[in-house]
Structures are given as structure tokens and as C-alpha cells.
Motif scaffolding. Structure first.
Motif, PDB file in Angstrom:
ATOM      1  N   CYS A  88       2.494 -33.607  91.510  1.00 26.96           N
ATOM      2  CA  CYS A  88       1.875 -34.760  91.513  1.00 26.96           C
ATOM      3  C   CYS A  88       2.057 -35.115  89.703  1.00 26.96           C
ATOM      4  CB  CYS A  88       0.811 -35.194  92.098  1.00 26.96           C
ATOM      5  SG  CYS A  88       0.448 -35.158  93.479  1.00 26.96           S
ATOM      6  N   ASN A  91       4.797 -36.659  88.059  1.00 32.43           N
ATOM      7  CA  ASN A  91       5.338 -36.945  89.063  1.00 32.43           C
ATOM      8  C   ASN A  91       6.523 -37.116  89.691  1.00 32.43           C
ATOM      9  OD1 ASN A  91       4.963 -40.039  89.546  1.00 32.43           O
ATOM     10  ND2 ASN A  91       6.939 -40.674  88.466  1.00 32.43           N
ATOM     11  N   ASP A 114       0.433 -43.598  95.142  1.00 30.07           N
ATOM     12  CA  ASP A 114      -0.164 -43.816  94.247  1.00 30.07           C
ATOM     13  C   ASP A 114      -1.571 -42.919  93.592  1.00 30.07           C
ATOM     14  OD1 ASP A 114       2.562 -44.470  93.848  1.00 30.07           O
ATOM     15  OD2 ASP A 114       1.710 -47.068  93.582  1.00 30.07           O
ATOM     16  N   GLU A 115      -2.641 -43.445  95.046  1.00 31.90           N
ATOM     17  CA  GLU A 115      -4.213 -43.300  94.739  1.00 31.90           C
ATOM     18  C   GLU A 115      -4.436 -41.778  95.229  1.00 31.90           C
ATOM     19  OE1 GLU A 115      -6.538 -47.519  95.644  1.00 31.90           O
ATOM     20  OE2 GLU A 115      -5.946 -46.635  97.444  1.00 31.90           O
ATOM     21  N   LYS A 118      -2.976 -39.288  92.137  1.00 33.24           N
ATOM     22  CA  LYS A 118      -3.896 -39.877  91.301  1.00 33.24           C
ATOM     23  C   LYS A 118      -4.761 -39.004  91.947  1.00 33.24           C
ATOM     24  CE  LYS A 118      -5.667 -42.947  88.120  1.00 33.24           C
ATOM     25  NZ  LYS A 118      -6.392 -42.529  88.386  1.00 33.24           N
ATOM     26  N   GLU A 122      -6.070 -35.240  89.536  1.00 29.64           N
ATOM     27  CA  GLU A 122      -7.798 -35.746  88.616  1.00 29.64           C
ATOM     28  C   GLU A 122      -8.585 -34.574  89.175  1.00 29.64           C
ATOM     29  OE1 GLU A 122      -8.220 -39.684  88.171  1.00 29.64           O
ATOM     30  OE2 GLU A 122      -6.766 -40.362  87.020  1.00 29.64           O
TER      31      GLU A 122
END
Length: 321
Positions: A88, A91, A114-115, A118, A122
Motif C-alpha cells: 500500500c 500504491n 482508498d481510506e 491510507k 499510516e
């Protein structure tokens, strides 16, 4: 066969093998209900052959294949990692749908892909909880678990797992270098004991290599093959593996033989199939490996350069999870 037929076969673009297989499945395949519930048209037992000499690669031209994404996935396999976090971060979303589906079922949270991706990048704790795929491909390739007898009790023998398992890839490199005539140059992903722990059991399950003179040939067997979305990546990955091994073992790339068991097209890929079959192959993408690392495990994405690749447009279709 007459001379004109010989000339036709010689000049025929390699990609027609792929398109002919796609057409055969769509026109003649048996319609079946599959694990995903989407449904497929399927044939059983298919094969193709690709010449990898002179930097050739089976890189489709009738639609764009994102070869860098496929390469990043393959390099990730060689790390033995089983969490999608590093993918991830690059990407690369090839594997995101499986843990995302698990997350949604367990929590009821309809988080977007996408969330989710991400958050995986993180939040290390979130990634550790929700980003793991189980002992998929790379884990089996470089760390196949080994158990040793560790005493016995009243109920029988006790076994413990070694801290480090079998590195099949490293073993194949050594056997190609020192026993090129061996018939055991094999990397296997189908670990029966651990299938239930995997997000998806291996589709491209068996690789075998063969040295003929100074040429390295390879065979890739897939038990299950999604021809529209998966196979373009699988062909690239098989050819990439062979090219990397050839470089590491001072051999010339020879031929990649691909074999499929359940070889299918999903019923919801009709638009993709019709559009791709209406296109004609053109041009050839070639790949150079610009550096020879000390080990097959030390390649980086920048070590691969593709030249002359001018594909027709991308064709999108849903992934069946």
C-alpha cells in the motif's frame, strides 16, 4: 505444411496465443458457479509458450499492463512478507480487497478502499490487525515452515516449528548454479497444511526450471487462472522470475511455458472480453535488467527498464473477491 503457412506462423505475434485462449473460453467454456458467486466460463488444461531471448517479455499490447505494479508485487513476494502495508505504501492495491472485505465483515464499517489503504500505511497497529494475509506466496517461497521432533509425552510425539523455514528460492539458485541437470529446480506454494490460514490459496502455485546448454527455461503451473485480470500479471511475473534467475546463474533466458488448470473468464468481464478481442496485437515491449545485484533478493524496481512498449488503452473490470 506449405511455405506460406510456415511464414505465417513465424510472423504471427505471440499475443495471439492469449487472445485465442480468451476467445475459446468465452465461446466454448463451461459455465459454472464459482467460489465468488460471480460465475465463470471455464476450460480445463491450457498452455502457451513464450520466447524470452533477446530481452523479450510476454507483455500484452492489446491493453495496458502495469508492469511496474506487477514487478513490485513480485519483489514483495521475495521478501516473504504477508502484510499489505509495504504494498500500500507503494500504491500497489493488488491484495487490498481481501483484507478490506474481512475488515468490513468483522466491523460493519463500509470504509472505502482508498481510506483503508491510507489507514494501513499510516497506522502500524491498524495494519498489524487488519493488513495480514496469512502465509501466502512469499512466505511459502522463502520460509516454508519446518517442524522437528521435540520429545514426547504420554499422548505421542511433540513437534516444534523451526525459527526459520526452507528458503526455496535460495535453494533453486544454488541448485541451478551447482547441479544444472537436476530435475528438482522447483518453487512450490501449495502448502496443504496452511491453506486455510491464507487469504487466498496460491493460484500460480508451481514453478519449475530447466537448464538446456546455457539457456534457462521455466514452467509455471496455475491451478486457477483469471484470464482477463490475473493472467497478464502472472505471465509477467513468471517471465520476470526466469529472467532474474538466469542473470543470477549466468545463463541466457530461454522459454517460458505456461500451463493452466481451471482457466476461466468471469461472467461480469463481458465488456472487457469483447473490447480486447476486437483489438489487434502490435509492437513488442522488451525489458532490460540494468544491474546485477549480489543476490536474487536484492533487486529494486529501478533495476528493470522496459523499452518499446506502446500498448493500447487500459480496460477496467471488477475483481471477484
Amino acid at each position: 505444411m506449405n511455405q506460406s503457412s510456415d511464414s505465417y506462423l513465424t510472423q504471427r505475434h505471440w499475443e495471439w496465443q492469449y487472445l485465442d485462449l480468451m476467445r475459446r473460453i468465452w465461446d466454448e467454456g463451461s459455465e459454472r458457479i464459482d467460489r465468488t458467486g460471480v460465475g465463470t466460463r471455464s476450460v480445463f488444461g491450457a498452455s502457451m509458450r513464450f520466447d524470452l531471448s533477446e530481452e523479450q517479455m510476454p507483455l500484452l499490447t492489446t491493453k495496458r499492463v502495469y508492469w511496474k505494479t506487477a514487478t513490485r508485487e513480485f519483489l514483495w513476494f521475495l521478501t516473504g512478507e504477508t502484510n499489505i502495508r509495504s504494498l500500500c505504501a507503494q500504491n500497489v492495491q493488488i491484495w487490498t480487497d481481501w483484507p478490506l472485505e474481512h475488515f468490513r465483515k468483522e466491523t460493519g464499517d463500509p470504509m472505502s478502499r482508498d481510506e483503508f489503504s491510507k489507514r494501513i500505511v499510516e497506522d502500524a497497529e491498524f495494519a498489524a490487525r487488519w493488513g495480514n494475509l496469512g502465509p501466502v506466496y512469499g512466505k511459502q517461497w522463502v520460509d516454508w515452515p519446518v517442524y522437528e521432533q521435540d520429545g514426547a509425552d504420554d499422548f505421542g510425539l511433540i513437534y516444534r516449528q523451526r525459527a526459520k523455514g526452507v528458503n526455496q528460492v535460495a535453494q533453486v539458485v544454488e541448485s541451478l548454479r551447482h547441479s544444472p541437470g537436476s530435475r528438482r529446480h522447483i518453487v512450490e506454494g501449495w502448502n496443504v497444511a496452511e491453506l486455510d490460514a491464507m487469504a487466498l490459496p496460491p493460484c500460480h502455485k508451481t514453478y519449475q526450471f530447466h537448464v538446456a546448454g546455457d539457456r534457462l527455461n521455466g514452467l509455471l503451473y496455475q491451478r486457477s487462472c483469471d484470464v482477463a485480470l490475473g493472467l497478464p500479471f502472472n505471465l509477467w511475473g513468471g517471465a520476470l522470475f526466469l529472467r532474474m534467475l538466469a542473470q543470477q546463474c549466468d545463463l541466457e533466458p530461454g522459454e517460458l511455458v505456461w500451463m493452466g488448470g481451471d482457466t476461466h473468464l468471469y461472467l461480469n468481464h463481458e465488456a472487457l472480453v469483447e473490447e480486447q478481442l476486437a483489438r489487434t496485437p502490435s509492437g513488442y515491449g522488451k525489458m532490460r535488467i540494468t544491474r546485477k545485484p549480489d543476490s536474487i533478493f536484492d533487486y529494486r524496481i529501478d533495476d528493470f527498464q522496459v523499452d518499446g512498449y506502446e500498448p493500447q488503452g487500459a480496460i477496467k473490470a471488477p475483481v471477484a473477491v
